[in-house]
Motif scaffolding. Structure first.
Motif, PDB file in Angstrom:
ATOM      1  N   TYR A  69       0.825  -1.210   0.000  1.00  0.00           N
ATOM      2  CA  TYR A  69       0.000   0.000   0.000  1.00  0.00           C
ATOM      3  C   TYR A  69       0.860   1.261   0.000  1.00  0.00           C
ATOM      4  O   TYR A  69       2.057   1.208   0.268  1.00  0.00           O
ATOM      5  CB  TYR A  69      -0.910   0.037   1.246  1.00  0.00           C
ATOM      6  CG  TYR A  69      -1.747  -1.195   1.415  1.00  0.00           C
ATOM      7  CD1 TYR A  69      -2.845  -1.445   0.589  1.00  0.00           C
ATOM      8  CD2 TYR A  69      -1.439  -2.146   2.395  1.00  0.00           C
ATOM      9  CE1 TYR A  69      -3.614  -2.589   0.743  1.00  0.00           C
ATOM     10  CE2 TYR A  69      -2.201  -3.291   2.554  1.00  0.00           C
ATOM     11  CZ  TYR A  69      -3.282  -3.504   1.719  1.00  0.00           C
ATOM     12  OH  TYR A  69      -4.042  -4.644   1.861  1.00  0.00           O
ATOM     13  N   TYR A  81      -3.929   3.929   0.103  1.00  0.00           N
ATOM     14  CA  TYR A  81      -4.396   3.469  -1.215  1.00  0.00           C
ATOM     15  C   TYR A  81      -3.625   2.221  -1.621  1.00  0.00           C
ATOM     16  O   TYR A  81      -2.497   1.991  -1.170  1.00  0.00           O
ATOM     17  CB  TYR A  81      -4.145   4.546  -2.287  1.00  0.00           C
ATOM     18  CG  TYR A  81      -4.949   5.808  -2.124  1.00  0.00           C
ATOM     19  CD1 TYR A  81      -6.191   5.958  -2.724  1.00  0.00           C
ATOM     20  CD2 TYR A  81      -4.445   6.876  -1.387  1.00  0.00           C
ATOM     21  CE1 TYR A  81      -6.929   7.128  -2.591  1.00  0.00           C
ATOM     22  CE2 TYR A  81      -5.171   8.053  -1.239  1.00  0.00           C
ATOM     23  CZ  TYR A  81      -6.413   8.178  -1.847  1.00  0.00           C
ATOM     24  OH  TYR A  81      -7.135   9.335  -1.705  1.00  0.00           O
ATOM     25  N   THR A  82      -4.229   1.445  -2.529  1.00  0.00           N
ATOM     26  CA  THR A  82      -3.489   0.359  -3.167  1.00  0.00           C
ATOM     27  C   THR A  82      -2.701   0.971  -4.334  1.00  0.00           C
ATOM     28  O   THR A  82      -2.918   2.133  -4.696  1.00  0.00           O
ATOM     29  CB  THR A  82      -4.432  -0.721  -3.728  1.00  0.00           C
ATOM     30  OG1 THR A  82      -5.226  -0.118  -4.758  1.00  0.00           O
ATOM     31  CG2 THR A  82      -5.337  -1.291  -2.659  1.00  0.00           C
ATOM     32  N   VAL A  88      -8.185   2.479   0.527  1.00  0.00           N
ATOM     33  CA  VAL A  88      -8.272   1.329   1.444  1.00  0.00           C
ATOM     34  C   VAL A  88      -8.832   1.774   2.794  1.00  0.00           C
ATOM     35  O   VAL A  88      -9.794   1.221   3.299  1.00  0.00           O
ATOM     36  CB  VAL A  88      -6.883   0.668   1.635  1.00  0.00           C
ATOM     37  CG1 VAL A  88      -6.949  -0.464   2.647  1.00  0.00           C
ATOM     38  CG2 VAL A  88      -6.343   0.156   0.311  1.00  0.00           C
TER      39      VAL A  88
END
Length: 456
Positions: A69, A81-82, A88
Motif C-alpha cells: 500500500y 491506497y493500493t 483502502v
C-alpha cells in the motif's frame, strides 16, 4: 511539470510530462508515485507508459510507500491506497494534525500503521492498515517520542517497531503475537546516543549509528526470545568518519547508506551471511542453516541461528547452535525441554524461557497439567502462587509444603507466612508418598492422549 527517470543499469532515460506542477514524489517497492496539485499518478517502474491516475481533493504533503500500500497525507488527514489507486482506509484520531505527519512521525507496513500522537508525543498509536481502526491501547513511553519505524519483513506476527525519544535513546517494541501474549507492549532499550536507525529492506536486521559507532542487530527479535544473547547477535564498528549527526538513508542487503551533516553520502558494508541465513530459515531448511554456520565458523551467526530456532520451536537446531557457542546451561535446558512428553509442556517451558511465566501457566492450566504448573512456580520460587494452585485444584498441597520446608531449611530460616503455617498444621509430610505422587504424575503425563516425544 516534468520528471526524468534514469535507469542506471540499462542507461535508459525517460521523460514524464505532467499537466500541472509536480508537488511530491516517492520511489520504492517497484513503483514511482507522483502527485501534482490535482492528480496522483502511480507508475510501475518496469512499465512507465500506463500509470494509474486518480484525482485528488487536496494537495499532498507527504507520501510513504510499503510493499502493498501507499500512504498519502493531505490537509484532510491520512489516506491509504493500493497501487491501483483504490482507497483502502483513512486512519484518524483525536487531536490529529496533518502538518505534523512526516517520515519520522508515521510508519506503515502491510498490516499496521504507527503514528506518534500529536497532542501527547509520549503515545504511539497503532492502526490496522486495512480498516483504519485503532488497535488496542497506544504504546506508552516515558519521554516524548521523536521518531517511529516499523519493520516490514515477515508476517504480522513478526511486526516490531523502533522508537527514538527526546533523549536520543533507542527502544524496540513488539507489535504482533508477542505483544498480544504479554498484555501490554513494553519498550525494550537497545541503546543510547542514537543519531539514526533503519530497518533492513529484505530481512529483519536493524542498523543504527550510536555514539560514533555503527551497530547492526542481526536478529532484533532476540530481545523477546533470550535477552542474554543480545550482545552475541550484534555487530559493531567505529563510525567516527560519519561525523556529527549522520542519518541512515537506507539499509539494503548488506549495505548501509549514510548521509553526513555536510550532505556527503557514505556506504558501509556488513556481513552478507545473516541475509543468507534469513533466506534459508524462512524456508525452514534447518539442516542447510547448520551447514552455512559450520562453513562460516562465526559465533555471531551461530547465536542468531540459536535464537531463530528457539523462536520457531526448532529444538534440535537450537541444541546444535548452543553447543557451537559453548552455552552449556542453555544447551542443557534445551535437552530437558526435548524430554517433556507433551507439546503443551514444551511450549510452556519455551514461554518461560522468554520470561513470560503468566503465559506458561495459562498453557499448562488450559491443558490440565496442574502439577507441571505447580512445579513451575516452585522452581521460580513463586511459593504463594504454587500453594494457591495446589489448594484450588485440590492436589499436591503436601508437595508444595514439603518443598517449601526443605527450601527454608536450606536457607536457615523459619516459616513466617500465615497461609503456609495454616496449611502446615493439618498436613503430615511423608517424602516417600510425595515422591511416588510425583512419579505417578510424570507417568500420567507420558500416557496422556496426544502425548508424544519431540519429533526431530
Amino acid at each position: 511539470n516534468k520528471i526524468i527517470v534514469h535507469d542506471i543499469l540499462s542507461e535508459m532515460e525517460e521523460d514524464l510530462d505532467f499537466r500541472d506542477r509536480v508537488i511530491s514524489m516517492a520511489v520504492g517497492f517497484g513503483y514511482l508515485v507522483v502527485t501534482t496539485s490535482l492528480q496522483c499518478c502511480i507508475y510501475l517502474l518496469q512499465n512507465l507508459n500506463t500509470p494509474h491516475i486518480f484525482d485528488l481533493k487536496d494537495p499532498v504533503n507527504y507520501i510513504q510507500l510499503s510493499d502493498k500500500y501507499l500512504l498519502m497525507v493531505d490537509n484532510a488527514g491520512m489516506q491509504v491506497y493500493t497501487y491501483e489507486g483504490r482507497p483502502v482506509s483513512a486512519p484518524r484520531f483525536q487531536g490529529m494534525r496533518s502538518e505534523a505527519v512526516n517520515g519520522s512521525t508515521v510508519s506503515m507496513s502491510s498490516d499496521v500503521i504507527a503514528v506518534i500522537d500529536h497532542s501527547d508525543p509520549k503515545l504511539v498509536r497503532v492502526f490496522d492498515t486495512l480498516s483504519g481502526k485503532e488497535l488496542g491501547k497506544p504504546i506508552q513511553h516515558v519521554l516524548d517520542v521523536t521518531s517511529v519505524q516499523l519493520n516490514r519483513w515477515g508476517s504480522a506476527t513478526h511486526r516490531k517497531c523502533i522508537l527514538q525519544d527526546r533523549n536520543r535513546d533507542l527502544y524496540i517494541v513488539p507489535m504482533g503475537q508477542t505483544a498480544a501474549a504479554s498484555k501490554e507492549a513494553v519498550p525494550f532499550k537497545l541503546g543510547t546516543m542514537c543519531d539514526s536507525a533503519a530497518w533492513n529492506t529484505d530481512t529483519d536486521m536493524l542498523a543504527a549509528v550510536m555514539d560514533s559507532k555503527l551497530v547492526v542487530w542481526y536478529y532484533p527479535n532476540v530481545v523477546f526470545v533470550d535477552r542474554d544473547l543480545v550482545h552475541q547477535t550484534k555487530f559493531s564498528r567505529d563510525a567516527s568518519d560519519f561525523g556529527k549527526d549522520p542519518q541512515i538513508l537506507s539499509f539494503h542487503g548488506s549495505h548501509v547508506a549514510v548521509r553526513r551533516a555536510d550532505a556527503a553520502e557514505l556506504s558501509a558494508a556488513v556481513s552478507p551471511y545473516p541475509t543468507a541465513l534469513y533466506g534459508i530459515v524462512q524456508k525452514h531448511m534447518w539442516e542447510q542453516a547448520i551447514q552455512l554456520c559450520r562453513y562460516v565458523k562465526d559465533s555471531t551467526l551461530w547465536a542468531c541461528l540459536a535464537v531463530m530456532a528457539l523462536a520457531d520451536k526448532e529444538l534440535s537446531t537450537a541444541e546444535v547452535a548452543f553447543a557451537a557457542i559453548d552455552e552449556v546451561a542453555k544447551l542443557q535446558y534445551v535437552l530437558s525441554i526435548k524430554e517433556i512428553p507433551t507439546s503443551e509442556g514444551r511450549n510452556a517451558e519455551l514461554a518461560l524461557w522468554r520470561r513470560r511465566p503468566d503465559e506458561a501457566e495459562a498453557i499448562l492450566l488450559q491443558a490440565g497439567l496442574f502439577f507441571r504448573a505447580i512445579d513451575m512456580h516452585m522452581r521460580l520460587f513463586h511459593w504463594d502462587r504454587a500453594l494457591e494452585l495446589a489448594v484450588h485444584h485440590k492436589t499436591h498441597v503436601d508437595t508444595v509444603l514439603a518443598m517449601r520446608e526443605r527450601y527454608l531449611q536450606g536457607m536457615g530460616r523459619e516459616e513466617t507466612v500465615p497461609r503456609f503455617l495454616q496449611y502446615r498444621e493439618g498436613v503430615v509430610i511423608e517424602w516417600d508418598k510425595i515422591q511416588a505422587k510425583i512419579e505417578k504424575e510424570k507417568e500420567n503425563e507420558a500416557n496422556r492422549q496426544g502425548a508424544r516425544p519431540y519429533q526431530e
